[in-house]
Design a protein around this motif. Structure first.
Motif: not given
Length: 82
Positions: A1-27
């Motif tokens: 991903a280029a520097g501060m380019a806004a992530p695409t919708m796909e990238e955002r979904k991938a990010c949120w999915g990864a965050r949710d899995e990580f947080w669920r694991c922590l929980d």
């Protein structure tokens, strides 16, 4: 991903999915980050660095809020005695 380019919708979904899995694991492991290291790495690799920092702060804030709701406000001087 280029520097501060806004992530695409796909990238955002991938990010949120990864965050949710990580947080669920922590929980489910009482916030034992060592048990969730693989998910943490996935989270960091799928999300812009700024977002990772933001989500970490957000999680701390949410945990703090939940703690206040369940335990009530603890004056600072009482905290040391527990």
């Amino acid at each position: 991903a280029a520097g501060m380019a806004a992530p695409t919708m796909e990238e955002r979904k991938a990010c949120w999915g990864a965050r949710d899995e990580f947080w669920r694991c922590l929980d489910s492991h009482g916030d034992d980050a060592a048990k969730c290291e693989k998910l943490r790495r996935a989270f960091e690799s799928r999300c812009p660095q700024q977002w990772v920092k933001h989500f970490d702060k957000r999680r701390d804030f949410l945990k703090y809020k939940k703690k206040l709701e369940t335990e009530g406000f603890q004056p600072p001087e009482a905290a040391g005695k527990s």
